[in-house]
Design a protein around this motif. Structure first.
Motif, PDB file in Angstrom:
ATOM      1  N   ASN A 141      17.897  78.193 -45.199  1.00 37.81           N
ATOM      2  CA  ASN A 141      17.887  77.778 -46.474  1.00 37.81           C
ATOM      3  C   ASN A 141      18.568  78.681 -47.398  1.00 37.81           C
ATOM      4  O   ASN A 141      18.381  78.726 -48.617  1.00 37.81           O
ATOM      5  CB  ASN A 141      16.338  77.436 -47.103  1.00 37.81           C
ATOM      6  CG  ASN A 141      15.518  78.589 -46.740  1.00 37.81           C
ATOM      7  OD1 ASN A 141      16.187  79.762 -46.676  1.00 37.81           O
ATOM      8  ND2 ASN A 141      14.289  78.487 -47.280  1.00 37.81           N
ATOM      9  N   THR A 182      16.118  73.738 -49.482  1.00 37.27           N
ATOM     10  CA  THR A 182      14.586  73.554 -49.896  1.00 37.27           C
ATOM     11  C   THR A 182      14.124  74.992 -49.592  1.00 37.27           C
ATOM     12  O   THR A 182      14.338  75.714 -48.443  1.00 37.27           O
ATOM     13  CB  THR A 182      13.575  72.468 -49.181  1.00 37.27           C
ATOM     14  OG1 THR A 182      12.412  72.379 -49.917  1.00 37.27           O
ATOM     15  CG2 THR A 182      13.792  72.788 -47.617  1.00 37.27           C
ATOM     16  N   LYS A 183      13.047  75.493 -50.405  1.00 34.26           N
ATOM     17  CA  LYS A 183      12.444  76.605 -50.107  1.00 34.26           C
ATOM     18  C   LYS A 183      10.758  76.262 -49.838  1.00 34.26           C
ATOM     19  O   LYS A 183      10.208  77.228 -49.472  1.00 34.26           O
ATOM     20  CB  LYS A 183      12.170  77.469 -51.246  1.00 34.26           C
ATOM     21  CG  LYS A 183      13.743  78.121 -51.938  1.00 34.26           C
ATOM     22  CD  LYS A 183      13.605  78.681 -53.293  1.00 34.26           C
ATOM     23  CE  LYS A 183      14.987  79.411 -53.812  1.00 34.26           C
ATOM     24  NZ  LYS A 183      14.700  80.149 -54.713  1.00 34.26           N
ATOM     25  N   ASP A 184      10.409  74.996 -49.641  1.00 32.49           N
ATOM     26  CA  ASP A 184       9.281  74.455 -49.150  1.00 32.49           C
ATOM     27  C   ASP A 184       9.039  74.467 -47.870  1.00 32.49           C
ATOM     28  O   ASP A 184       9.964  74.003 -47.028  1.00 32.49           O
ATOM     29  CB  ASP A 184       9.008  72.964 -49.757  1.00 32.49           C
ATOM     30  CG  ASP A 184       7.653  72.535 -49.516  1.00 32.49           C
ATOM     31  OD1 ASP A 184       6.564  73.049 -50.237  1.00 32.49           O
ATOM     32  OD2 ASP A 184       7.567  71.846 -48.451  1.00 32.49           O
ATOM     33  N   ASP A 186       6.998  73.137 -45.764  1.00 32.82           N
ATOM     34  CA  ASP A 186       6.850  71.841 -45.042  1.00 32.82           C
ATOM     35  C   ASP A 186       7.970  71.144 -45.037  1.00 32.82           C
ATOM     36  O   ASP A 186       8.262  70.447 -43.875  1.00 32.82           O
ATOM     37  CB  ASP A 186       5.826  71.073 -45.896  1.00 32.82           C
ATOM     38  CG  ASP A 186       4.459  71.876 -45.763  1.00 32.82           C
ATOM     39  OD1 ASP A 186       3.980  72.366 -44.772  1.00 32.82           O
ATOM     40  OD2 ASP A 186       3.439  71.458 -46.615  1.00 32.82           O
ATOM     41  N   GLU A 187       8.875  71.151 -46.043  1.00 31.26           N
ATOM     42  CA  GLU A 187      10.064  70.411 -46.120  1.00 31.26           C
ATOM     43  C   GLU A 187      11.133  70.931 -44.996  1.00 31.26           C
ATOM     44  O   GLU A 187      11.864  70.138 -44.454  1.00 31.26           O
ATOM     45  CB  GLU A 187      10.700  70.381 -47.370  1.00 31.26           C
ATOM     46  CG  GLU A 187      10.088  69.505 -48.432  1.00 31.26           C
ATOM     47  CD  GLU A 187      10.642  69.306 -49.632  1.00 31.26           C
ATOM     48  OE1 GLU A 187      10.091  68.421 -50.519  1.00 31.26           O
ATOM     49  OE2 GLU A 187      11.653  70.105 -49.920  1.00 31.26           O
ATOM     50  N   GLU A 211       7.830  83.411 -45.605  1.00 33.45           N
ATOM     51  CA  GLU A 211       7.849  81.956 -45.081  1.00 33.45           C
ATOM     52  C   GLU A 211       8.500  81.805 -43.614  1.00 33.45           C
ATOM     53  O   GLU A 211       8.134  80.982 -43.010  1.00 33.45           O
ATOM     54  CB  GLU A 211       8.801  81.280 -46.179  1.00 33.45           C
ATOM     55  CG  GLU A 211       8.132  81.323 -47.309  1.00 33.45           C
ATOM     56  CD  GLU A 211       8.409  82.286 -48.204  1.00 33.45           C
ATOM     57  OE1 GLU A 211       7.656  82.368 -49.447  1.00 33.45           O
ATOM     58  OE2 GLU A 211       8.972  83.415 -47.969  1.00 33.45           O
TER      59      GLU A 211
END
Length: 445
Positions: A141, A182-184, A186-187, A211
């Protein structure tokens, strides 16, 4: 950051002209690298000279100085790295040329339907009848790219392409960059899970800590193919190999050494952890971020916020802080091994470390994870392994160390034989540790 500028110049075809050019470059404080002859004419020659300069402004200054020489003309001057990236570094190419109608019938309709039906009836055939078994997805990412930080997924593409180039050239593995915007956590995890069935392995790259640890853990648990975050494990494997060899040069073994790790980000934690697993006598680490301490202590790493303690107690010091010049020469203890791995400017220049009393010192130009990941993933794919476990990583480190010539720290990273030997060691370790499924080993790898 130093740049390599390439100058295409026209010079009179007479003795001593190239020497004049070289002299002017030296006067301009440039450092000459490659020299290529493009054309030799009766009156003039055209050559391309690559020169290391401090920055773009310095590069243009050197060009101006060359233009001032009588009879010399600078045709163009450009950043060499940007030249090499024009059009990108990857293509998707066929392994089966189609020259006749019969070839078309074989590789596409109607023949392709039989391959699809065979896989439908026996999914394990995908490794033999498609590229899946010999391919890796390089997933990022762009939140922790080289020393550039959070620059995003698209600017990270040149790095991911570079990784894929070495996979192909050194290990005959097809690798495809996958940019995940994305930095999420879960995503990110869900995205990789949804595309994973098209690949034999998942290579995680340039994802920020902490992360990256959660992403890797969840993907390892969820996916049937090997998953490895290269910044954590690939870098650690090569650093462990370099430390083994450096200790030999210094006259002691890693098992008798205290290893000090300065910086506990993704790479630093991976290195310190593998040093523990590699049977270092003790591993002590420093990092100002308290969030990294609990994870390190759980791995058996002694943690302090005081870098001076590490410098005082460690026989082998590894630094991965991203801070150039952090280690002062007066803190180097006589006989230490210093591996200052931040690129492009290390925590201490190796020559300065040796002058201060270090028995051996190196920087990130020598200890590069390109020595690790191509062979590690090739070995895992050859074994049909569902994971890259500790015995496989230790086997890779030992193979790299054993392949190192007496006077060197690591073997030649561009030698395909090195990567083949690493792959063999990793495959054998997968078999010995019970994670291999040789019936899944791909054809054509």
């Amino acid at each position: 950051m130093a740049l390599d500028f390439t100058y295409r110049i026209q010079v009179p075809h007479r003795p001593g002209q190239l020497a004049r050019v070289a002299g002017r470059i030296a006067e301009g404080e440039g450092l000459i690298g490659d020299v290529t002859t493009i054309n030799v004419g009766r009156e003039a020659s055209i050559r391309e000279l690559t020169v290391e300069v401090r920055d773009r402004e310095h590069g243009q200054s050197v060009a101006k100085g060359l233009d001032e020489l009588d009879g010399v003309r600078v045709l163009w001057a450009q950043d060499r790295a940007l030249l090499r990236h024009e059009g990108g570094k990857l293509v998707v190419a066929s392994t089966q040329p189609v020259r006749t109608v019969q070839d078309m019938r074989d590789v596409y309709t109607p023949g392709v339907a039989r391959a699809s039906m065979a896989i439908s009836e026996d999914p394990s055939l995908a490794s033999h009848l498609t590229m899946i078994g010999r391919s890796v997805a390089i997933c990022t990412n762009g939140t922790r790219v080289l020393g550039l930080g959070d620059i995003g997924p698209v600017p990270s593409m040149p790095v991911m392409e570079g990784k894929a180039v070495f996979y192909h050239q050194l290990a005959n593995v097809s690798a495809m960059p996958i940019l995940i915007d994305t930095k999420d956590v879960d995503e990110f995890v869900e995205t990789v899970k949804r595309i994973a069935s098209g690949f034999g392995g998942i290579h995680l790259e340039d994802i920020s800590a902490p992360e990256c640890f959660e992403i890797e853990r969840r993907l390892i648990e969820a996916l049937p193919q090997p998953v490895m975050h290269d910044d954590v494990h690939g870098t650690a494997v090569v650093t462990l190999a370099a430390a083994i060899v450096a200790c030999r040069h210094a006259g002691f073994s890693l098992e008798d050494a205290v290893v000090g790790q300065i910086g506990l980000g993704a790479a630093g934690f991976g290195i310190a952890s593998l040093m523990v697993d590699g049977k270092a006598k003790r591993v002590v680490a420093s990092d100002p971020n308290p969030l990294s301490h609990e994870r390190a202590r759980a791995k058996g790493i002694e943690v302090t916020t005081d870098m001076e303690t590490v410098m005082k107690e460690a026989d082998v010091v590894v630094a991965t802080t991203g801070r150039a010049g952090l280690i002062k020469p007066e803190t180097v203890r006589k006989g230490q091994v210093i591996l200052a791995l931040t690129n492009p400017y290390p925590e201490i220049d190796p020559e300065a470390a040796v002058a201060a009393g270090a028995a051996f010192a190196a920087d990130g130009t020598s200890v590069n994870n390109v020595l690790g990941y191509p062979g590690i993933f090739r070995g895992a794919l050859l074994a049909g392994a569902g994971e890259i476990n500790l015995p496989m990583k230790l086997a890779a480190a030992d193979a790299i160390a054993d392949l190192t010539a007496d006077a060197d720290l690591v073997p030649d990273a561009l030698d395909p034989n090195v990567h083949e030997r690493v792959a063999t060691a990793v495959r054998d370790a997968a078999v010995a540790s019970g994670v291999a499924h040789l019936d899944r080993a791909p054809a054509g790898l």
